[in-house]
Design a protein around this motif. Structure first.
Motif, short mmCIF file in Angstrom:
data_model
loop_
_atom_site.label_atom_id
_atom_site.label_comp_id
_atom_site.label_asym_id
_atom_site.label_seq_id
_atom_site.Cartn_x
_atom_site.Cartn_y
_atom_site.Cartn_z
N ILE A 157 -0.45 -12.89 1.34
CA ILE A 157 0.29 -12.14 0.16
C ILE A 157 -0.53 -10.94 -0.17
O ILE A 157 -1.69 -11.04 -0.32
CB ILE A 157 0.51 -13.18 -0.87
CG1 ILE A 157 1.41 -14.25 -0.55
CG2 ILE A 157 1.15 -12.35 -1.86
CD1 ILE A 157 1.19 -15.32 -1.63
N ARG A 158 0.16 -9.69 -0.13
CA ARG A 158 -0.39 -8.62 -0.46
C ARG A 158 0.38 -8.11 -1.92
O ARG A 158 1.71 -8.01 -1.94
CB ARG A 158 -0.37 -7.50 0.52
CG ARG A 158 -0.95 -6.25 -0.03
CD ARG A 158 -1.05 -5.03 1.01
NE ARG A 158 0.16 -4.76 1.31
CZ ARG A 158 0.73 -4.87 2.88
NH1 ARG A 158 -0.06 -5.14 3.77
NH2 ARG A 158 2.18 -4.13 2.98
N VAL A 159 -0.66 -7.88 -3.18
CA VAL A 159 0.21 -7.42 -4.15
C VAL A 159 0.13 -5.91 -4.25
O VAL A 159 -1.13 -5.41 -4.16
CB VAL A 159 -0.35 -8.05 -5.36
CG1 VAL A 159 0.28 -7.65 -6.69
CG2 VAL A 159 -0.18 -9.65 -5.43
N SER A 204 -4.43 -10.24 -1.47
CA SER A 204 -5.01 -9.04 -1.36
C SER A 204 -4.35 -8.16 -2.48
O SER A 204 -3.15 -8.36 -2.64
CB SER A 204 -5.13 -8.12 -0.08
OG SER A 204 -3.74 -8.14 0.49
N ALA A 205 -5.03 -7.16 -2.72
CA ALA A 205 -4.44 -6.04 -3.94
C ALA A 205 -4.50 -4.66 -3.18
O ALA A 205 -5.40 -4.17 -2.48
CB ALA A 205 -5.11 -6.11 -5.28
N ALA A 206 -3.38 -3.89 -3.47
CA ALA A 206 -3.25 -2.38 -2.89
C ALA A 206 -2.62 -1.72 -4.11
O ALA A 206 -1.62 -2.04 -4.69
CB ALA A 206 -2.64 -2.30 -1.84
N GLY A 207 -3.04 -0.40 -4.40
CA GLY A 207 -2.60 0.47 -5.16
C GLY A 207 -2.09 1.95 -4.51
O GLY A 207 -2.91 2.43 -3.68
N PHE A 208 -0.77 2.11 -4.57
CA PHE A 208 -0.10 3.57 -3.92
C PHE A 208 0.02 4.54 -4.79
O PHE A 208 0.55 5.41 -4.22
CB PHE A 208 0.80 2.90 -2.96
CG PHE A 208 0.32 2.09 -2.00
CD1 PHE A 208 0.10 2.20 -0.67
CD2 PHE A 208 0.88 0.50 -2.16
CE1 PHE A 208 -0.32 1.58 0.25
CE2 PHE A 208 0.64 -0.40 -1.19
CZ PHE A 208 -0.07 0.08 0.18
N SER A 209 -0.34 4.58 -6.18
CA SER A 209 0.20 5.41 -6.76
C SER A 209 1.42 5.96 -6.79
O SER A 209 2.29 4.88 -6.67
CB SER A 209 -0.77 6.75 -6.66
OG SER A 209 -0.50 7.81 -7.60
N GLU A 210 1.81 7.07 -6.67
CA GLU A 210 3.17 7.70 -6.57
C GLU A 210 3.59 7.93 -5.04
O GLU A 210 4.80 8.41 -5.13
CB GLU A 210 3.21 8.94 -7.33
CG GLU A 210 2.35 10.14 -6.65
CD GLU A 210 2.11 11.45 -7.54
OE1 GLU A 210 2.94 12.16 -7.27
OE2 GLU A 210 1.48 11.11 -8.55
N TYR A 211 2.77 7.53 -4.25
CA TYR A 211 2.87 8.03 -2.80
C TYR A 211 3.77 7.01 -1.87
O TYR A 211 3.94 7.61 -0.58
CB TYR A 211 1.72 8.50 -2.21
CG TYR A 211 1.01 9.44 -2.83
CD1 TYR A 211 1.35 10.72 -2.82
CD2 TYR A 211 -0.06 9.09 -3.91
CE1 TYR A 211 0.66 11.77 -3.54
CE2 TYR A 211 -0.84 10.08 -4.40
CZ TYR A 211 -0.20 11.37 -4.42
OH TYR A 211 -0.95 12.34 -5.29
#
Length: 237
Positions: A157-159, A204-211
């Motif tokens: 699972i990826r958040v 796992s965690a991921a941040g993509f901002s506005e992109y």
């Protein structure tokens, strides 16, 4: 004066053809190498494993044996079964959310990466914040109840945290959209591990901002859709 005779061979020396054996081995190895390159470039890792399995049983390579063509057919069946499995999982999730009366807050989608549970940011967080709302923790607990079931627990699972294009306040705890998206995803992962009891190695965690927007950022409605947290049940086990 004695006459000199040039020595002739009635039988060809066998050693003069030894180079052909080496040459033949080299050509065979090169052919195998290019077949592997072609296979890797055209298909996924399952096909590569099928090719490796096909070499099992060849003299001097690996034990046991199987057919490339049989493995290819098995892979095709397996891929279709996986796709059917995710469609079934999507139906299970949607029915579960309806029973829990939270289906209006969470959108369930199926794409190439896997099965997505999409939360608008105001469902889990207050504006500009990364702390999960108290009432929203119950929603995450409901979701985790099904994520630990046998049908789901073999999948990672990826958040993912996403924002709109509006910059955060410089005085904020999260001075950029990168900081905010990463903090939100990380806090959801932390909750799922510490409060919901999911296995840490699955998450796992991921941040993509506005992109990675899913709607134009030039309207209020579009910005609202882009401010979201996605819990993605990945296709890879």
């Amino acid at each position: 004066m004695p006459r000199k005779y040039r020595k002739t061979l009635d039988i060809e020396d066998p050693s003069t053809n030894n180079w052909m054996t080496t040459y033949g081995d080299m050509v065979t190895l090169l052919l195998t190498f290019f077949i592997l390159l072609f296979s890797i470039s055209e298909v996924n890792s399952q096909k590569f494993r099928a090719i490796v399995n096909s070499f099992q049983g060849s003299p001097g390579i690996l034990k046991s044996g199987s057919s490339v063509f049989d493995s290819r057919n098995d892979d095709a069946i397996t891929n279709q079964e996986i796709e059917n499995s995710f469609v079934e999982l999507k139906n299970v999730l949607e029915n579960y959310l309806k029973v829990k009366n939270v289906d209006s807050k969470i959108l369930v989608e199926l794409d190439q990466s896997g099965l997505i549970l999409r939360f608008q940011d105001n469902v889990l967080f207050s504006s500009g914040k990364a702390n999960i709302k108290t009432e929203s923790k119950l929603v995450l607990l409901d979701i985790s109840d099904i994520l630990v079931k046998e049908a789901f627990k073999k999948y990672n699972i990826r958040v993912e945290g996403h924002t709109d294009s509006v910059p955060t306040l410089t005085t904020s705890k999260y001075p950029t959209n990168w900081d905010l998206s990463v903090a939100r995803a990380s806090n959801v992962v932390k909750f799922l591990i510490e409060e919901a009891g999911l296995t840490p190695s699955r998450l796992s965690a991921a941040g993509f901002s506005e992109y990675k927007p899913i709607a134009p950022n030039d309207t209020i409605d579009g910005k609202q859709k882009n401010r979201r947290v996605d819990i993605v049940i990945l296709r890879s086990e």
